[in-house]
Design an enzyme around this catalytic site. Structure first.
Site, PDB file in Angstrom:
ATOM      1  N   HIS A  30     -10.893   0.059   9.998  1.00  0.00           N
ATOM      2  CA  HIS A  30     -11.248   0.949   8.989  1.00  0.00           C
ATOM      3  C   HIS A  30     -12.726   1.306   8.932  1.00  0.00           C
ATOM      4  CE1 HIS A  30      -7.200   0.585   8.008  1.00  0.00           C
ATOM      5  NE2 HIS A  30      -7.144  -0.717   7.436  1.00  0.00           N
ATOM      6  N   ASP A  64      -1.562   1.171  12.696  1.00  0.00           N
ATOM      7  CA  ASP A  64      -1.809   0.491  11.471  1.00  0.00           C
ATOM      8  C   ASP A  64      -0.287   0.506  10.710  1.00  0.00           C
ATOM      9  OD1 ASP A  64      -2.554  -0.728   9.223  1.00  0.00           O
ATOM     10  OD2 ASP A  64      -4.102   0.855   8.712  1.00  0.00           O
TER      11      ASP A  64
HETATM   12 ZN    ZN Z   1      -4.313  -2.950   8.413  1.00  0.00          ZN
END
Ligand code: ZN
Length: 397
Positions: A239, A290
């Site tokens: 991220h 994800d």
């Molecule tokens: Zn994750």
């Protein structure tokens, strides 16, 4: 002596052959949330979405996690993915008691990937607490271990059990600076270093995590990780949405990877990472599906550039290395960088030209039908999708 460079892509008849695409960050079971979190006000933020995910995690059994994961992995493979990095954190029974075979769920997920024809790097996640000074709460007991030694033992079990399987790698994943104390991070990094394993970690996905880290450690997440000495060329920051500019420099100087998960980050309303700062600093980008809200590795790679265009309000946001075109760089990010981040060997190592599996693109697909062969890769990454994938090749080793 460096081996001669292999070309990044080749055309065979009506097929464009590219290095095998990789999804470096996945939580396969979350695919079961599809279609269930898009209406209610209670799923309006990352944290309320997480409550819905916890309710799902509460119900998982070895059988259901295998079934859901298999469907997720079959879809990834059909969309051209050849290897997945599975950030696996549901380890124990619902009340937190370990299964008789402590790695039963990890083994079930690995089996599901192999059944689907994928390579897998099982990133055994360590989870200790709800936050600073707070033990695991509710569903988190399924994720949590009493001590880091339990995690190290499970890693040992998994490495021993799977070491001869050519399509399985084991890695380690301290969940986040929120969920593990600093002493666990250093212990897990030492284990990763000793066994040459990748180390993946959620880093600065949302502002709340950064604020909590500042309150506990008086440091931002990447500052803390640098101080602990864990940033290196095997470190994968997932991220990296909320970074200060000097944190991007720290990741770049370490030649760390940053795994961006654009379709999930936009679904959760996380925000936009400063990819220009990360690329300029030398961090290596890769991508991950994800939450499986959408399974399209072409869309993930495209979003690296398109979200940055929206953020910066201009076109063509980066200058690729080594005379590559932007589309070639997106391909490297979506394939070879992901493979390296997941601990696979690639041809020419740091020169990142290829690796063994390949993904086949149908140049007669509707969205590419009028694109010239010279522009095929640009056509794929700016106007194509997983629907252009005709298959993958991954010969047995
Ligand atoms: Zn994750």
């Amino acid at each position: 002596m460096t081996a001669p460079l292999r070309p990044l892509v080749r055309i065979e008849g009506d097929t464009l052959v590219v290095p095998g695409l990789v999804s470096a960050h996945s939580h396969a079971f979350q695919r079961a949330l599809r279609g269930t979190t898009q209406r209610a006000a209670q799923t309006g933020t990352f944290w309320s979405w997480r409550d819905a995910m916890y309710r799902l995690a509460d119900t998982l059994t070895p059988e259901t996690i295998a079934d859901i994961s298999r469907r997720a992995f079959e879809e990834l493979r059909a969309s051209g993915v050849t290897a997945v990095g599975e950030f696996h954190y549901v380890h124990h029974q619902a009340d937190g008691t370990p299964y008789a075979d402590r790695t039963a769920l990890a083994d079930a997920v690995i089996g599901a990937a192999l059944d689907a024809g994928l390579r897998i790097t099982l990133l055994r996640t360590a989870y200790a607490r709800a936050g600073a000074g707070r033990g695991p709460e509710g569903t988190q007991r399924r994720f949590s271990d009493g001590s880091v030694d339990d995690v190290l033992r499970d890693l040992d079990t998994l490495r021993t059990r799977w070491k001869h399987h050519p399509r399985v790698r084991i890695g380690v994943a301290p969940h986040s600076v929120r969920a593990v104390p600093a002493s666990w991070i250093t212990a897990l990094h030492a284990d990763a270093k000793a066994h040459a394993m990748p180390l993946h970690m959620h880093v600065a996905e949302v502002q709340g995590e950064v604020d909590a880290c500042l309150a506990e450690h008086q440091r931002r997440p990447v500052e803390l990780l640098a101080e602990l000495g864990v940033l290196d060329a095997r470190f994968v920051a997932v991220h990296a949405t909320v970074l200060a500019s000097h944190e991007a420099r720290m990741l770049g100087e370490a030649r760390a990877f940053v795994c961006v998960c654009p379709t999930t980050e936009r679904d959760l309303g996380d925000g936009l990472p400063d990819l220009t700062a990360l690329r300029d600093a030398g961090a290596r980008l890769c991508t991950g599906v994800d939450s499986h809200v959408l399974s399209d590795p072409i869309e993930e790679a495209r979003a690296l550039e398109m979200h940055e265009r929206l953020r910066l309000r201009r076109r063509v946001t980066f200058t690729p290395d080594r005379g590559r075109t932007p589309a070639e760089q997106l391909l490297v990010d979506a394939s070879v960088h992901g493979a390296l981040a997941c601990g696979w060997d690639v041809v020419n190592g740091d020169r990142e030209t290829s690796w063994r599996p390949s993904t086949r693109i149908n140049l007669r697909a509707r969205s590419l039908a009028d694109v010239s062969r010279d522009d095929a890769l640009d056509g794929l990454f700016y106007s194509g999708s997983a629907a252009c994938v005709s298959g993958v090749d991954d010969a047995a080793e």
